[in-house]
Design a protein around this motif. Structure first.
Motif: not given
Length: 107
Positions: A15-16, A20, A23, A25, A37, A68
């Protein structure tokens, strides 16, 4: 073109915690996929550090693309062989919190 910086802290459960523009995972134990993003123009430079861990853990940044990158965290341990005098290096994937920063050209 303008420079873009994305940074954050990720908890060991994927979890972050802070940051910002991304995302995160956890795809399996010790493997984290960070997705931006908004993509960079080309693969950014990414630096990552473990948070609150000892010297026997390793963090690897891999598969960097404009969209990514992946983080892999490994625990290095020594297993003493009962029938020999030589210890064996044992490497296992391990969950860990980490910090990262990605710097590159903004799209």
């Amino acid at each position: 073109m303008a420079q873009k910086i994305i940074y954050g802290t990720v908890n060991d459960d994927g979890t972050k915690q802070t940051g910002s523009g991304f995302d995160v995972e956890s795809t399996e134990t010790g493997i984290y996929l960070i997705t931006f993003s908004q993509p960079f123009v080309e693969p950014p430079t990414v630096v990552a550090t473990l948070k609150d861990w000892g010297a026997d853990n390793q963090i690897i940044v891999k598969e960097i693309t404009p969209n990514k990158f992946k983080i892999a965290i490994w625990d290095l341990g020594i297993k003493q062989q009962s029938s020999t005098n030589s210890p064996e290096l044992v490497v296992t994937q391990e969950k860990s919190a980490f910090n990262f920063i990605a710097i590159g050209e903004d799209s």
